[in-house]
Design a protein around this motif. Sequence first.
Motif, PDB file in Angstrom:
ATOM      1  N   UNK A 382      54.376  60.165  65.917  1.00  0.00           N
ATOM      2  CA  UNK A 382      56.082  59.814  65.323  1.00  0.00           C
ATOM      3  C   UNK A 382      56.341  57.863  66.222  1.00  0.00           C
ATOM      4  N   UNK A 383      55.492  57.720  67.170  1.00  0.00           N
ATOM      5  CA  UNK A 383      55.681  56.574  67.429  1.00  0.00           C
ATOM      6  C   UNK A 383      54.944  55.126  66.883  1.00  0.00           C
ATOM      7  N   UNK A 384      53.166  55.678  66.138  1.00  0.00           N
ATOM      8  CA  UNK A 384      52.329  54.933  65.286  1.00  0.00           C
ATOM      9  C   UNK A 384      53.537  55.345  63.708  1.00  0.00           C
ATOM     10  N   UNK A 385      54.167  55.660  63.591  1.00  0.00           N
ATOM     11  CA  UNK A 385      55.297  55.812  62.213  1.00  0.00           C
ATOM     12  C   UNK A 385      55.861  54.345  62.467  1.00  0.00           C
ATOM     13  N   UNK A 386      56.495  54.682  63.432  1.00  0.00           N
ATOM     14  CA  UNK A 386      57.901  53.300  63.527  1.00  0.00           C
ATOM     15  C   UNK A 386      56.388  52.020  63.498  1.00  0.00           C
ATOM     16  N   UNK A 387      55.861  51.890  64.191  1.00  0.00           N
ATOM     17  CA  UNK A 387      54.800  50.870  64.830  1.00  0.00           C
ATOM     18  C   UNK A 387      54.406  50.702  62.803  1.00  0.00           C
ATOM     19  N   UNK A 388      53.933  51.197  62.265  1.00  0.00           N
ATOM     20  CA  UNK A 388      53.391  51.195  60.765  1.00  0.00           C
ATOM     21  C   UNK A 388      54.715  50.546  60.353  1.00  0.00           C
ATOM     22  N   UNK A 389      55.823  51.166  60.281  1.00  0.00           N
ATOM     23  CA  UNK A 389      57.239  50.351  59.462  1.00  0.00           C
ATOM     24  C   UNK A 389      56.980  48.926  59.587  1.00  0.00           C
ATOM     25  N   UNK A 390      57.262  48.315  61.027  1.00  0.00           N
ATOM     26  CA  UNK A 390      57.399  47.330  61.189  1.00  0.00           C
ATOM     27  C   UNK A 390      55.886  45.949  61.022  1.00  0.00           C
TER      28      UNK A 390
END
Length: 403
Positions: A382-390
């Motif tokens: 979940x943390x990585x998916x947030x970073x991916x969006x950024x």
Amino acid sequence: MGYIQRGTHKFRMVNIALFAGGFNTFAILWGTQPLLPEISKEFHISPAASSLSLSSTTIALAISMLIAGSLSEVFGRKPMMTFALVASSILSILTAFSPSFHLLLVCRILQGITLAGLPAVAMAYLGEEIDPKSLGMAMGLYISGNSVGGMAGRIISGILTDHFGWRFALEGIGVISLIASIVFWFILPKSTHFQAQTFAVKSLVTGLFSQFKQPGLIYIFITGFLLMGGFISLYNYIGFELIAPPYSLSQTLVGFIFIVYTVGTFSSTWMGMLADQYGKKKLIQVSLVILLLGACITLDTSLWVKIIGIAVFTFGFFAGHSIASSWVGQLAKQNKAQASGLYLFFYYFGSSVGGTVSGIFYSSFGWFGVISMIVVLTIISIILSTRLGVTRVRRVQYSPKEV
């Protein structure tokens, strides 16, 4: 020539062919999973050791997909996929005659090598031939074939094992897969947008490592690693949990537990379409939260509640995998088969690592240990998916809807 669009005859033929190919691949790959207790008993090995019959296959598959994806840039998409399906079907039949666990592992490793040809190339084929507006649905339908194959392989092997033994079960899966391979060859349309490259090791290796420079791809690769690590952990050891007291289920009933894969067939297609409409970042995060919730529900001791938890977990997993897979095809600007191969390398490497490490957790802490590991992996995802969006917003110019 134009891209294949949703609603056309070619679109249907592509989906049927890749559904059959995915069925073949994952029936063979996961067909031994419900047999792990039987393999453990026959060869007098621990549950963690028996899981090597899966882990060795998936690590061979992961490594081979890096090569298969590159070779398909030279020899073409359809020939590579067809060879993979036929060869792995024949090997499945031969695996049933293994006289020792070591020889069984050798056969399973060879299967991992040959199986690589379809998953490493199918995503690239879809990315090249399908209209971008229809890609999410096409990818979801392909992955639904994967889920049906995984489900059918487990159920068929469970039933055949109870009545005829695990060796006959592997033979049966091999014969069914060979039939699916023939269907695939006859109905899959030839590539029209593929451009063959000359065989040059240096350029292929350079193209492979250039994928790490594409904005956001590395985060998708790691997400695939974590997703599959958690998924294989649950399904590897649920069989051990359910054949033991207080449940004491038979192999046939344990095999039928995998019918919950039908929710993955639905979620991969439905969530893939929603991701086309509302954006991949939002939908993959929803998928991961659903997966996390399902894993926690399985901690309940009630059999029916545990099965509901497995179904919710499976829904979230296949939705997340479908979205991540289509995201790879959009972010990779060139050598799409190599990008797909890298994603699947991380994905199946996660299976190998997760399947073995979670066995240690299961032996030490029981089912709670397995679920605890899955929770940690999912939170990181979940943390990585947030970073991916950024990353996509800052480094790649897309409209807000696409992001």
